[in-house]
Write a protein that holds these residues in place. Sequence first.
Motif, PDB file in Angstrom:
ATOM      1  N   SER A  11      -5.539   3.705   2.464  1.00 53.35           N
ATOM      2  CA  SER A  11      -6.068   4.122   3.798  1.00 53.35           C
ATOM      3  C   SER A  11      -6.491   5.626   3.354  1.00 53.35           C
ATOM      4  N   ASP A  12      -7.847   6.127   4.067  1.00 58.36           N
ATOM      5  CA  ASP A  12      -8.383   7.275   3.821  1.00 58.36           C
ATOM      6  C   ASP A  12      -8.694   7.677   2.355  1.00 58.36           C
ATOM      7  N   GLY A  13      -8.828   6.688   1.682  1.00 60.57           N
ATOM      8  CA  GLY A  13      -8.961   6.977   0.371  1.00 60.57           C
ATOM      9  C   GLY A  13      -7.937   7.468  -0.718  1.00 60.57           C
ATOM     10  N   ARG A  14      -6.571   7.637  -0.146  1.00 62.67           N
ATOM     11  CA  ARG A  14      -5.509   7.985  -0.758  1.00 62.67           C
ATOM     12  C   ARG A  14      -4.676   6.642  -1.212  1.00 62.67           C
ATOM     13  N   ASN A  31       0.468   5.906  -0.226  1.00 65.33           N
ATOM     14  CA  ASN A  31      -0.478   6.999  -0.289  1.00 65.33           C
ATOM     15  C   ASN A  31      -0.234   8.130  -1.283  1.00 65.33           C
ATOM     16  N   SER A  41      -8.746   1.267  -2.865  1.00 62.88           N
ATOM     17  CA  SER A  41      -7.647   2.499  -2.696  1.00 62.88           C
ATOM     18  C   SER A  41      -7.119   2.248  -1.319  1.00 62.88           C
ATOM     19  N   GLU A  91       0.833  -1.218   0.040  1.00 61.85           N
ATOM     20  CA  GLU A  91      -0.136  -0.185   0.038  1.00 61.85           C
ATOM     21  C   GLU A  91       1.004   1.249  -0.131  1.00 61.85           C
TER      22      GLU A  91
END
Length: 461
Positions: free
Chosen positions: A444-447, A393, A442, A391
């Motif tokens: 975390s937090d959509g980023r 960001n 996506s 993942e």
Amino acid sequence: MRARRQSLRRRLLTTLLVPLTALLLLNSLITYLGALIYANHVHDVNLVNDTLTLVQLMTNKSPDGQVTPQAQFLLEYEPEGRNYFSVFSEHHGLIAGNPVLKPPRGLFADGHAPQLYDIQIERHALRAASIQMVNPREPDDQLEVTIAETLHDRHQEARQILLLSIPAQALLIVAAFLLVWLGVSTSLRQLEPLTNQLANREHGLAPIGDADVPVEILPLTRTIDGLFARLRGMLALHERFIADAAHQLRTPLAGLSVHAERAQASSDPTTIKDALNHIQRLILRANRTSSQLLALTRAQTAEHEAGDTERLDLATLIPELVGQRVHEALAAHIDLGYEGPAGPLHIDGDRHRLQELLDNLIDNSLRYAGRGSVMTVSLDRENRHICLAVEDNGPGVPPSWIERLGERFFRVPGSEEQGSGLGLAIVQRIAEWHEARVRYRSGSDGRGLRVEIIFPAADQT
């Protein structure tokens, strides 16, 4: 010398004729034993009758219990052997005949019926019949009358029966041999249409199919069809590789030609340096593209077979592989980290393929996440599965394009980074080889973007 080629016809005939020959020998033995049993039965009956006849003669013709010389001659005469007889008195001992031929003790314990038994005299095996009678001269005396004969006639008659039956049995075996030969030859001719079909087919790797194929040959033809299918797949992959290579390398090769011409046509050092820089970048791009194409082809052609995998602990392997990429991440100004449980997480897999899978995931994030981004490689257990996730960001991927991630040569529109569009396709193929699933989400937090590989956990045996 050239090794003798194996013949299916010869093997079939040998497999069938050797048992038939053994059957002939066994049948001959059974016939001989049956004939011997029959001859023994007939001779036993005759032996008992002869004994009863002698008793009757002694009772009616010889009241004194003696045997006439003529009767003694007839009793002992045998053209190719010798017969024996004896008459023993309970009071007087041997009256007539051979003194050795005496019935065993207790033979007449159950009555006065004729008794049959086997004895041996002068190294001759004999069959004897004995009967007990009252002495005509002394009513209180018992006579034991015995007649014995050699086994020569019995065996000779059994051999005669065997010799009479052998020609018929041999004729039957010859007929069976001819029928077997005809049957094998006729059955093997059923392969000729299949041979002609394979020789005259227009499409060399087309399936043979099950039509007009004997049941016994179906496993072979289906195995050949499987081989043809694998060959078709390999040829299709090779053709696709050539087409992909031509498509992907056309642009950098054209750029190389353009910038090489720029460098040749200009005497300005700045222009030449700029052209050489472009040439270097295009060479790196072409090199990466060819490497990715080769990696994708290997991932697609490799088949998961028994013995290809080993028991791997991802909780030990993944941190080690992530550690090898830390310096590269620092150079790209990206914070690369790892999160995972302390306990072991076992799967059945291939170490080198897993390394290539993780490298492509990290390369994808390094290329598209951007400077100052945070990338995390994590492991977690999900029931009977193990989740490997990478993942970041960074900018991420618009939801409308997430479903297309993993397609060959697909790149998100608007991306400024140059890539081959093969990294996630390679990840997809390697995951399928491990019977794993790939999920794109996506971050975390959509980023950013989160790529998850769901592996089946190894059986803990």
